[in-house]
Design a protein around this motif. Structure first.
Motif, PDB file in Angstrom:
ATOM      1  N   ALA A  83      33.206   6.452  15.631  1.00 13.22           N
ATOM      2  CA  ALA A  83      33.748   5.169  15.541  1.00 13.22           C
ATOM      3  C   ALA A  83      35.138   5.109  14.795  1.00 13.22           C
ATOM      4  CB  ALA A  83      32.564   4.363  15.033  1.00 13.22           C
ATOM      5  N   LEU A  84      35.828   3.969  15.194  1.00 13.53           N
ATOM      6  CA  LEU A  84      37.269   3.850  14.582  1.00 13.53           C
ATOM      7  C   LEU A  84      37.185   2.426  13.813  1.00 13.53           C
ATOM      8  CD1 LEU A  84      39.967   5.027  17.092  1.00 13.53           C
ATOM      9  CD2 LEU A  84      39.308   6.119  14.994  1.00 13.53           C
ATOM     10  N   THR A  85      37.802   2.239  12.907  1.00 14.88           N
ATOM     11  CA  THR A  85      37.988   0.841  12.286  1.00 14.88           C
ATOM     12  C   THR A  85      39.257   0.721  11.872  1.00 14.88           C
ATOM     13  OG1 THR A  85      37.153   1.729   9.946  1.00 14.88           O
ATOM     14  CG2 THR A  85      35.582   0.637  11.417  1.00 14.88           C
ATOM     15  N   ARG A  86      39.998  -0.402  11.737  1.00 10.90           N
ATOM     16  CA  ARG A  86      41.312  -0.623  11.204  1.00 10.90           C
ATOM     17  C   ARG A  86      40.931  -1.666  10.355  1.00 10.90           C
ATOM     18  NH1 ARG A  86      45.318  -3.945  12.234  1.00 10.90           N
ATOM     19  NH2 ARG A  86      47.469  -3.346  11.906  1.00 10.90           N
ATOM     20  N   LEU A  87      41.447  -1.431   8.982  1.00 10.28           N
ATOM     21  CA  LEU A  87      41.205  -2.408   8.095  1.00 10.28           C
ATOM     22  C   LEU A  87      39.808  -3.120   7.847  1.00 10.28           C
ATOM     23  CD1 LEU A  87      44.776  -4.222   8.569  1.00 10.28           C
ATOM     24  CD2 LEU A  87      44.023  -2.556   6.960  1.00 10.28           C
ATOM     25  N   ASP A  88      39.072  -2.107   7.919  1.00  5.22           N
ATOM     26  CA  ASP A  88      37.696  -2.370   8.003  1.00  5.22           C
ATOM     27  C   ASP A  88      36.911  -3.097   8.960  1.00  5.22           C
ATOM     28  OD1 ASP A  88      37.017  -0.991   5.357  1.00  5.22           O
ATOM     29  OD2 ASP A  88      37.798  -2.827   4.338  1.00  5.22           O
ATOM     30  N   GLN A  89      37.639  -3.306  10.089  1.00  2.56           N
ATOM     31  CA  GLN A  89      37.012  -3.827  11.322  1.00  2.56           C
ATOM     32  C   GLN A  89      37.091  -3.001  12.638  1.00  2.56           C
ATOM     33  OE1 GLN A  89      36.401  -7.335  11.442  1.00  2.56           O
ATOM     34  NE2 GLN A  89      36.546  -7.044   9.279  1.00  2.56           N
ATOM     35  N   PRO A  90      35.998  -2.835  13.078  1.00  7.71           N
ATOM     36  CA  PRO A  90      35.654  -1.888  14.362  1.00  7.71           C
ATOM     37  C   PRO A  90      36.834  -2.208  15.336  1.00  7.71           C
ATOM     38  CG  PRO A  90      33.607  -2.952  13.756  1.00  7.71           C
ATOM     39  CD  PRO A  90      34.809  -3.666  12.877  1.00  7.71           C
ATOM     40  N   SER A  91      37.236  -0.923  15.846  1.00  2.00           N
ATOM     41  CA  SER A  91      38.162  -1.197  16.975  1.00  2.00           C
ATOM     42  C   SER A  91      38.443  -0.144  17.819  1.00  2.00           C
ATOM     43  CB  SER A  91      39.873  -1.350  16.140  1.00  2.00           C
ATOM     44  OG  SER A  91      40.640  -1.546  17.067  1.00  2.00           O
ATOM     45  N   GLU A  92      38.663  -0.181  19.118  1.00  2.00           N
ATOM     46  CA  GLU A  92      38.999   0.531  19.983  1.00  2.00           C
ATOM     47  C   GLU A  92      40.382   0.647  20.428  1.00  2.00           C
ATOM     48  OE1 GLU A  92      35.993   0.313  22.765  1.00  2.00           O
ATOM     49  OE2 GLU A  92      34.385   0.509  21.467  1.00  2.00           O
ATOM     50  N   ASP A  93      41.048  -0.361  20.416  1.00  2.00           N
ATOM     51  CA  ASP A  93      42.247  -0.453  20.780  1.00  2.00           C
ATOM     52  C   ASP A  93      43.424  -0.131  19.765  1.00  2.00           C
ATOM     53  OD1 ASP A  93      44.611  -1.427  22.013  1.00  2.00           O
ATOM     54  OD2 ASP A  93      44.572  -3.531  21.613  1.00  2.00           O
ATOM     55  N   ILE A  94      44.244   1.124  19.872  1.00  2.00           N
ATOM     56  CA  ILE A  94      45.110   1.569  19.165  1.00  2.00           C
ATOM     57  C   ILE A  94      46.313   1.113  19.552  1.00  2.00           C
ATOM     58  CG2 ILE A  94      43.686   3.689  18.751  1.00  2.00           C
ATOM     59  CD1 ILE A  94      45.515   5.070  20.904  1.00  2.00           C
ATOM     60  N   ALA A  95      46.642  -0.002  19.828  1.00  2.00           N
ATOM     61  CA  ALA A  95      47.872  -0.520  20.158  1.00  2.00           C
ATOM     62  C   ALA A  95      48.771  -0.825  19.114  1.00  2.00           C
ATOM     63  CB  ALA A  95      47.697  -1.783  21.041  1.00  2.00           C
ATOM     64  N   PRO A  96      48.268  -1.246  17.715  1.00  2.00           N
ATOM     65  CA  PRO A  96      48.887  -1.224  16.610  1.00  2.00           C
ATOM     66  C   PRO A  96      49.812   0.226  16.322  1.00  2.00           C
ATOM     67  CG  PRO A  96      46.920  -2.103  16.293  1.00  2.00           C
ATOM     68  CD  PRO A  96      46.971  -1.511  17.346  1.00  2.00           C
ATOM     69  N   ILE A  97      49.245   1.452  16.833  1.00  2.00           N
ATOM     70  CA  ILE A  97      49.996   2.550  16.442  1.00  2.00           C
ATOM     71  C   ILE A  97      50.847   2.834  17.683  1.00  2.00           C
ATOM     72  CG2 ILE A  97      49.456   5.176  16.430  1.00  2.00           C
ATOM     73  CD1 ILE A  97      46.848   4.528  15.091  1.00  2.00           C
ATOM     74  N   THR A  98      50.423   2.957  18.695  1.00  2.00           N
ATOM     75  CA  THR A  98      51.200   3.087  19.906  1.00  2.00           C
ATOM     76  C   THR A  98      52.577   2.322  20.022  1.00  2.00           C
ATOM     77  OG1 THR A  98      49.873   1.723  21.456  1.00  2.00           O
ATOM     78  CG2 THR A  98      49.502   4.029  21.456  1.00  2.00           C
ATOM     79  N   ALA A  99      52.468   0.856  19.392  1.00  2.00           N
ATOM     80  CA  ALA A  99      53.541   0.043  19.526  1.00  2.00           C
ATOM     81  C   ALA A  99      54.679   0.589  18.610  1.00  2.00           C
ATOM     82  CB  ALA A  99      53.190  -1.357  19.068  1.00  2.00           C
ATOM     83  N   LEU A 100      54.493   1.543  17.585  1.00  2.00           N
ATOM     84  CA  LEU A 100      55.338   1.870  16.712  1.00  2.00           C
ATOM     85  C   LEU A 100      55.873   3.450  17.050  1.00  2.00           C
ATOM     86  CD1 LEU A 100      53.573   1.283  13.260  1.00  2.00           C
ATOM     87  CD2 LEU A 100      55.419   0.069  14.515  1.00  2.00           C
ATOM     88  N   LEU A 101      55.195   4.108  18.047  1.00  8.39           N
ATOM     89  CA  LEU A 101      55.762   5.245  18.586  1.00  8.39           C
ATOM     90  C   LEU A 101      56.918   5.169  19.513  1.00  8.39           C
ATOM     91  CD1 LEU A 101      52.111   6.885  19.819  1.00  8.39           C
ATOM     92  CD2 LEU A 101      53.662   7.417  17.643  1.00  8.39           C
ATOM     93  N   PRO A 102      57.889   6.141  19.291  1.00  7.43           N
ATOM     94  CA  PRO A 102      58.944   5.942  20.230  1.00  7.43           C
ATOM     95  C   PRO A 102      58.978   6.262  21.701  1.00  7.43           C
ATOM     96  CG  PRO A 102      58.998   8.246  19.166  1.00  7.43           C
ATOM     97  CD  PRO A 102      57.955   7.428  18.379  1.00  7.43           C
ATOM     98  N   ASP A 103      60.131   5.939  22.273  1.00  9.16           N
ATOM     99  CA  ASP A 103      59.755   6.301  24.029  1.00  9.16           C
ATOM    100  C   ASP A 103      59.725   7.879  24.107  1.00  9.16           C
ATOM    101  OD1 ASP A 103      59.772   3.516  24.401  1.00  9.16           O
ATOM    102  OD2 ASP A 103      62.172   3.674  24.902  1.00  9.16           O
ATOM    103  N   GLY A 104      59.144   8.199  25.057  1.00 10.70           N
ATOM    104  CA  GLY A 104      59.035   9.676  25.299  1.00 10.70           C
ATOM    105  C   GLY A 104      57.938  10.584  24.344  1.00 10.70           C
ATOM    106  N   SER A 105      57.163   9.477  23.604  1.00 13.56           N
ATOM    107  CA  SER A 105      55.860  10.187  23.126  1.00 13.56           C
ATOM    108  C   SER A 105      54.856  10.572  24.175  1.00 13.56           C
ATOM    109  CB  SER A 105      55.191   9.267  22.106  1.00 13.56           C
ATOM    110  OG  SER A 105      56.202   8.631  20.808  1.00 13.56           O
TER     111      SER A 105
END
Length: 197
Positions: free
Chosen positions: A83-105
């Protein structure tokens, strides 16, 4: 006329019977205790200990962040759920991470549910990697901050079906005993991998 048994003989037989009962009870206790000790030794000889480590690396021309799951115990760990949590809230959407990755990742992941991790084995559960010069120092720091806001818990069992949850969150994060692991309908990392970048 039949002779009556002497009092000494009666006492000797009584003492002998009581002694036999005491010896039998003591032998039964010793057998039970030995079985208990042997069971404890069997469980200890296959005790898994999952450790969860996030990583951030820069190796030559490539940079990456990811998650490694290692069995530091002496027996195999059977992974039942993640299980994943982000800021103590359960999450399965990793969009906050992928939004910060550069093109070509790129994204690399491993199926974890049902995986048996041998003693001493490390599995790279998920990793993101990109050309090292694709992010500025400020962007890299923002990504590192976001990455550390995520926590992971892994529920796993030994071959004797004793179960634990290893966590990365909170003070003194580690493993705690649980009666059983939940049975998820899907593999979290497989679902993340299917979403892509």
């Amino acid at each position: 006329m039949a002779r009556k048994p002497s009092r000494f003989r009666l006492r000797f037989e009584t003492v002998g019977s009581i002694t036999a009962i005491v010896v039998g009870v003591a032998a039964l206790y010793v057998s039970w205790d030995q079985a208990r000790v042997m069971r404890a030794q069997q469980h200890a000889s296959v005790l898994p200990a999952i450790q969860i480590d996030g990583f951030q690396t820069r190796d030559g021309e490539m940079a990456s962040i990811g998650l490694r799951i290692r069995n530091a115990g002496v027996g195999p760990a059977i992974v039942s759920s993640v299980a994943l949590t982000r800021l103590d809230q359960p999450s399965e959407d990793i969009a906050p991470i992928t939004a910060l990755l550069p093109d070509g990742s790129n994204l690399s992941w491993s199926t974890m549910i049902g995986r048996v991790i041998a003693a001493g084995e490390t599995v790279e559960a998920i990793s993101f990697y990109w050309p090292a010069d694709a992010l500025s120092a400020e962007q890299s720091a923002e990504l590192a901050t976001e990455w550390t806001s995520w926590d992971v818990s892994v529920c796993y069992c030994s071959v004797f079906e004793r179960c634990w949850i290893a966590e990365t969150r909170g003070v003194g994060a580690g493993a705690r005993n649980v009666p059983a692991c939940p049975a998820p309908d899907y593999d979290l990392f497989e679902r993340i991998g299917a979403q892509g970048l």
